[in-house]
Design a protein around this motif. Structure first.
Motif, mmCIF file in Angstrom:
data_model
loop_
_atom_site.group_PDB
_atom_site.id
_atom_site.type_symbol
_atom_site.label_atom_id
_atom_site.label_comp_id
_atom_site.label_asym_id
_atom_site.label_seq_id
_atom_site.Cartn_x
_atom_site.Cartn_y
_atom_site.Cartn_z
ATOM 1 N N UNK A 127 -15.635 14.370 -20.425
ATOM 2 C CA UNK A 127 -16.569 13.615 -19.598
ATOM 3 C C UNK A 127 -16.297 12.133 -19.742
ATOM 4 N N UNK A 128 -15.966 11.500 -18.618
ATOM 5 C CA UNK A 128 -15.730 10.067 -18.629
ATOM 6 C C UNK A 128 -16.787 9.299 -17.874
ATOM 7 N N UNK A 129 -17.716 10.019 -17.267
ATOM 8 C CA UNK A 129 -18.804 9.343 -16.573
ATOM 9 C C UNK A 129 -19.957 10.306 -16.370
ATOM 10 N N UNK A 130 -21.013 9.786 -15.795
ATOM 11 C CA UNK A 130 -22.225 10.585 -15.631
ATOM 12 C C UNK A 130 -22.063 11.685 -14.601
ATOM 13 N N UNK A 256 -12.533 6.125 3.274
ATOM 14 C CA UNK A 256 -13.336 7.099 2.507
ATOM 15 C C UNK A 256 -14.799 6.760 2.769
ATOM 16 N N UNK A 257 -15.227 7.037 3.997
ATOM 17 C CA UNK A 257 -16.530 6.549 4.448
ATOM 18 C C UNK A 257 -17.702 7.339 3.878
ATOM 19 N N UNK A 258 -17.476 8.577 3.502
ATOM 20 C CA UNK A 258 -18.592 9.412 3.053
ATOM 21 C C UNK A 258 -18.801 9.367 1.545
ATOM 22 N N UNK A 259 -18.213 8.390 0.902
ATOM 23 C CA UNK A 259 -18.288 8.323 -0.560
ATOM 24 C C UNK A 259 -18.786 6.947 -0.994
ATOM 25 N N UNK A 260 -19.595 6.960 -2.008
ATOM 26 C CA UNK A 260 -20.081 5.716 -2.601
ATOM 27 C C UNK A 260 -19.363 5.512 -3.927
ATOM 28 N N UNK A 261 -18.744 4.360 -4.071
ATOM 29 C CA UNK A 261 -17.990 4.052 -5.291
ATOM 30 C C UNK A 261 -18.692 2.897 -5.997
ATOM 31 N N UNK A 262 -19.084 3.120 -7.237
ATOM 32 C CA UNK A 262 -19.796 2.106 -8.013
ATOM 33 C C UNK A 262 -19.218 2.013 -9.416
ATOM 34 N N UNK A 263 -19.447 0.850 -10.032
ATOM 35 C CA UNK A 263 -19.131 0.706 -11.456
ATOM 36 C C UNK A 263 -20.455 0.770 -12.200
ATOM 37 N N UNK A 265 -22.085 1.359 -16.083
ATOM 38 C CA UNK A 265 -21.750 1.398 -17.518
ATOM 39 C C UNK A 265 -20.246 1.256 -17.737
ATOM 40 N N UNK A 266 -19.657 0.380 -16.918
ATOM 41 C CA UNK A 266 -18.228 0.061 -17.017
ATOM 42 C C UNK A 266 -17.326 1.246 -16.680
ATOM 43 N N UNK A 267 -17.850 2.249 -15.980
ATOM 44 C CA UNK A 267 -17.052 3.391 -15.544
ATOM 45 C C UNK A 267 -17.140 3.505 -14.023
ATOM 46 N N UNK A 268 -16.058 3.971 -13.413
ATOM 47 C CA UNK A 268 -16.019 4.162 -11.966
ATOM 48 C C UNK A 268 -16.687 5.483 -11.608
ATOM 49 N N UNK A 269 -17.733 5.407 -10.790
ATOM 50 C CA UNK A 269 -18.486 6.590 -10.395
ATOM 51 C C UNK A 269 -18.309 6.798 -8.893
ATOM 52 N N UNK A 270 -17.840 7.978 -8.501
ATOM 53 C CA UNK A 270 -17.661 8.319 -7.088
ATOM 54 C C UNK A 270 -18.631 9.432 -6.742
ATOM 55 N N UNK A 271 -19.451 9.201 -5.733
ATOM 56 C CA UNK A 271 -20.423 10.216 -5.337
ATOM 57 C C UNK A 271 -20.467 10.311 -3.820
ATOM 58 N N UNK A 272 -20.995 11.430 -3.332
ATOM 59 C CA UNK A 272 -21.143 11.648 -1.895
ATOM 60 C C UNK A 272 -22.501 11.127 -1.453
ATOM 61 N N UNK A 273 -22.730 11.173 -0.140
ATOM 62 C CA UNK A 273 -24.019 10.734 0.369
ATOM 63 C C UNK A 273 -25.165 11.595 -0.098
ATOM 64 N N UNK A 276 -24.052 13.772 -4.914
ATOM 65 C CA UNK A 276 -23.256 14.690 -5.720
ATOM 66 C C UNK A 276 -22.025 13.941 -6.202
ATOM 67 N N UNK A 277 -21.672 14.142 -7.464
ATOM 68 C CA UNK A 277 -20.528 13.443 -8.020
ATOM 69 C C UNK A 277 -19.239 14.148 -7.634
#
Length: 875
Positions: A127-130, A256-263, A265-273, A276-277
């Motif tokens: 596990x590298x992110x939530x 990649x329009x249907x994905x939200x990319x955020x940083x 806790x200093x980790x890259x998190x990719x989730x859908x609308x 869902x991760x």
């Protein structure tokens, strides 16, 4: 390897259901022979190149195109991993994480390799992110950033480096990179871009590829890269910025329009609308598209944008590994292999280089144009060679590119060296000497002419010998062993003519090594003094790195460093502050307060700035939840001190009490700390009076209005002391003693000495001029007062909870108001009463408060101003 193993397990679980993909365990790697085979016969070879035995055992383990899995020079020269003994055992620690099949703590011993594998297996690397699923086993989670922390512990801070917490790297990268991106687009669009939101509105939706390429062309450097934490944070932030601008594209150029990319806790998190991760599922069309897009985005950014240098070769290896792991996180199985083999990872290590960032033989403005005209290599061919290295698919290709790159850089070095002023001067002198010694005269030389020629010959010979010696010393000087040549190490920051144009962004956590520390030698200090404006006096490496960061930045480039809070106020950094205020448009100073670094006794601040010379600007001070705006011109009059706790009302009060006042420096003949004893205290200090010994005090024995009874005596022999003082300093009929190393909200603790006591360097001795009209007891009361403590801490300590050094420079600025006769008498009377009560052990708080009120009256404070002072230092 455990991170890779966990990733394989996750991919297999998503794509093919249950099944064990583990390979780093005692069942498959039972000996050091097997460990060596795993590295050099499996991970370093494509599946088709492996032996049948290796394919049978490790058929699912991918080929990893990295020099990590090639024998090192040490292994070739000394011994291979397989030479280690399988019979050696390690004892299990009493608090080991290892458990037996019943869940109880294991004891005894284990074979070393088995112990290491079992220890690693006690942690969950999956596990590298939530976004990962809840784990089936209750194991502590480990992510890739732990490498930096591990390296820091192993390295033992010997370079003065500390692992930067994730929340700080995340904040710094967000602030600096978003500014840098806006600056890049401002230049491209020819109009100012205030922020990312505004940029989103300005981007032409039909030119997403062009916008993407603009970000890919940015150059970001960490000149003291350490374990690579900042570069990884920068990588994540750049991807998040692209996503926010809706220009994060797949390999066909689709968003990649249907994905939200955020940083987070200093980790890259990719989730859908649907919140869902994202999890990679090999072979599934959409999942494959996203994974490939993320992999190639990271590849582009690492290759094009991220650069690092460190003097420690182990740091360089860890940094390369961290970036490589970031790619590995998004490695994908190729359709051509039936989704059984991972895409070959590129060689990304060339941007992270080993060297001393602060030392170079060649200046950044050294002209390469003549070199380029003479040589077969151009800057473009240099760039092509670097690109070919990255894409090399075999070790042979990689070695050939390494050889070519070194040949190109060698040519640059040789040609530049020929234009060294010393070498040019030597060549000129050699020519003059040859001409002088070979010319003949048809009619012969007179005695006087022969004597003159002999003297000229001797003089030229001596000059040549001196120059040869200087040139040889530079060549052999250990200072230059790790010299880093910014001038041509990174072709990405050179233009087509070979000029150094610099980086768009310099960011990092430079080392904190002080000039008084054995880590900086005399020869290093001499070199820094010659090459750096901030290299004089007491040196700290972080100050030199601020200047170096400015040198390697483009004009209007963005700068972000985390450094000790002491930079803002300590007198020895006044040159560095002056440089910073002059050369940067300082936009933000974030004061993170105490204990940012777990094992470093320092407060931390973040400097966020732009390389831009500008005379009038504001520094935005961020401190916890509050914001203050300070005009540096108003606080740069005392050694360019920058205070982080000033508010508008505080600034008004400071200006009021400083207006038209005499200062402590004006009425003293001396403000000087006591003697420095260098490791021989037992030889010069006694705990009982001896003939010729003088009463001796240390800082801890000085309090407000009192001095502890003398408990030590000193043999005041200047030859035995590191930094003696003249006896007149200590034997003045009357002097004020003040603790020099102190802390808290009221750091000024002063007492009156009229018994000619000698003092250690932890005490400042203040001797008043005999001709002034101020009474020593009055000055003592002013120094100890709440107002003057507020004056000092507000400007010079930033209310630090750590100990501070009360310097002569800052004490000299204390404003002294001429008292009216009745106030002067009342204050002196109160001081006498305090002394009387102190001698019999009674409390004096009420008397001290009366003095505080008289000092407020003396400096004409209003009730609101008094409340401001007492809220800060306590009533």
């Amino acid at each position: 390897m455990k991170l890779l193993e966990a990733q394989l397990q996750a991919h297999h679980r998503h794509a093919r259901g249950s099944g064990d993909q583990s390979f780093l365990n005692a069942g498959k790697v039972a000996s050091w022979d097997a460990m060596e085979a795993l590295f050099f016969q499996v991970l370093a070879k494509r599946p088709a190149e492996r032996s049948q035995r290796m394919q049978d055992t490790f058929g699912h383990v991918p080929y990893l195109n990295s020099s990590l899995f090639e024998p090192s020079a040490l292994e070739h020269d000394v011994f291979m991993v397989s030479s280690l003994s399988d019979g050696e055992e390690l004892p299990l620690l009493s608090k080991t994480v290892l458990r037996d099949h019943k869940g109880k703590t294991r004891s005894g011993t284990m074979p070393t390799l088995h112990y290491l594998l079992a220890f690693l297996d006690a942690y969950d690397f999956s596990s590298d992110n939530a976004g990962e699923e809840i784990q089936e086993q209750n194991k502590p989670l480990i992510n890739a950033s732990v490498l930096g922390l591990i390296f820091e512990k192993i390295n033992g801070y010997k370079e003065g480096s500390f692992f930067t917490p994730g929340f700080i790297t995340m904040y710094m990268c967000r602030e600096t990179l978003r500014r840098a991106v806006c600056q890049r687009f401002s230049q491209h669009l020819g109009k100012p871009v205030e922020n990312i939101q505004k940029l989103y509105e300005l981007i032409d939706r039909d030119k997403k590829q062009e916008a993407n390429a603009l970000i890919d062309s940015m150059r970001i450097c960490d000149p003291a890269v350490g374990s690579g934490h900042f570069l990884v944070s920068a990588l994540n932030e750049l991807i998040a910025i692209k996503s926010e601008l809706r220009i994060l594209l797949d390999r066909e150029g689709r968003t990649l329009r249907d994905y939200e990319v955020q940083v987070v806790n200093d980790e890259l998190i990719i989730s859908t609308g649907h919140e869902e991760f994202f999890s990679y599922r090999p072979g599934q069309r959409e999942s494959q598209r996203v994974q490939e897009a993320l992999f190639h985005e990271k590849e582009k950014l690492i290759e094009n944008c991220l650069f690092g240098v460190d003097i420690n070769p182990n740091s360089v290896k860890i940094c390369r590994l961290r970036l490589w792991i970031e790619l590995l996180k998004n490695a994908y199985y190729t359709p051509d292999s039936g989704y059984k083999e991972l895409e070959t990872l590129p060689n990304i290590d060339i941007n992270i280089k080993c060297g001393n960032s602060l030392v170079s033989r060649f200046a950044l403005d050294e002209d390469l144009s003549k070199t380029l005209k003479k040589k077969k290599f151009s800057i473009d061919s240099y760039r092509v060679a670097v690109a070919a290295y990255r894409s090399a698919k075999t070790k042979e290709e990689k070695r050939e590119m390494e050889r070519l790159i070194e040949e190109i850089k060698g040519d640059f070095r040789t040609e530049i060296s020929k234009r060294d002023p010393k070498i040019l001067r030597r060549n000129k002198l050699q020519g003059e000497l040859v001409l002088l010694t070979t010319q003949t005269d048809l009619f012969g030389l007179s005695k006087a002419e022969a004597k003159k020629r002999k003297a000229q010959t001797k003089k030229l010979t001596e000059q040549l010998q001196r120059l040869d010696q200087e040139i040889e010393e530079i060549k052999t000087n250990k200072l230059y062993e790790n010299a880093f040549e910014w001038r041509f190490e990174f072709p990405e920051v050179l233009n087509d003519e070979g000029d150094f144009i610099g980086f768009d962004c310099v960011i990092g956590n430079p080392p904190y090594v002080f000039g008084g520390n054995s880590g900086i030698t005399k020869s290093e200090k001499s070199l820094y003094k010659d090459q750096y404006e901030t290299g004089s006096g007491k040196i700290n490496l972080f100050a030199l790195f601020i200047e170096k960061g400015n040198q390697i930045l483009k004009s209007n480039g963005d700068f972000g460093f985390i450094i000790p809070n002491t930079f803002l106020r300590v007198t020895s950094y006044s040159l560095a502050r002056k440089f910073y205020i002059r050369e940067f448009q300082a936009t933000i100073i974030y004061d993170f307060g105490d204990n940012v670094f777990e094992d470093a006794v320092t407060t931390a601040i973040v400097l966020i700035a732009i390389k831009r010379k500008i005379k009038n600007y504001e520094i935005k001070i961020l401190k916890q939840d509050s914001e203050n705006f300070i005009n540096t011109k108003q606080i740069a009059d005392n050694n360019f001190v920058i205070a982080t706790n000033l508010k508008p009302k505080s600034l008004d009060l400071l200006n009021k009490i400083k207006n038209n006042n005499t200062t402590l420096g004006d009425i003293t003949t001396e403000i000087i700390f006591g003697v420095v004893i260098s490791g021989n205290k037992g030889q010069v200090v006694s705990n009982k009076p001896l003939p010729g010994y003088k009463p001796f005090l240390e800082g801890r024995e000085i309090g407000k209005y009192f001095i502890e009874p003398v408990a030590q005596w000193i043999n005041y022999n200047p030859s035995l002391l590191h930094r003696p003082r003249t006896k007149e300093v200590f034997e003045a009929p009357e002097k004020i003693l003040i603790q020099r190393i102190t802390g808290g909200k009221r750091p000024l603790k002063a007492a009156l000495d009229n018994q000619k006591r000698y003092t250690k360097e932890s005490i400042n001795n203040i001797i008043l001029k005999s001709e002034n009209t101020f009474n020593a007891k009055f000055i003592l009361a002013v120094i100890n007062s709440a107002l003057i403590n507020w004056f000092y801490t507000t400007q010079f300590t930033n209310e630090s909870n750590l100990t501070v050094n009360l310097s002569k420079t800052y004490l000299s600025t204390i404003p002294i108001e001429e008292p009216e006769k009745d106030i002067n008498s009342r204050i002196i009377e109160l001081v006498d009463n305090i002394h009387t009560k102190k001698e019999i052990g009674e409390k004096t708080i009420s008397l001290e408060k009366q003095i505080d009120q008289l000092v407020y009256q003396l400096y004409d404070l209003t009730p609101e101003e008094i409340a401001l002072v007492e809220e800060s230092v306590g009533g």
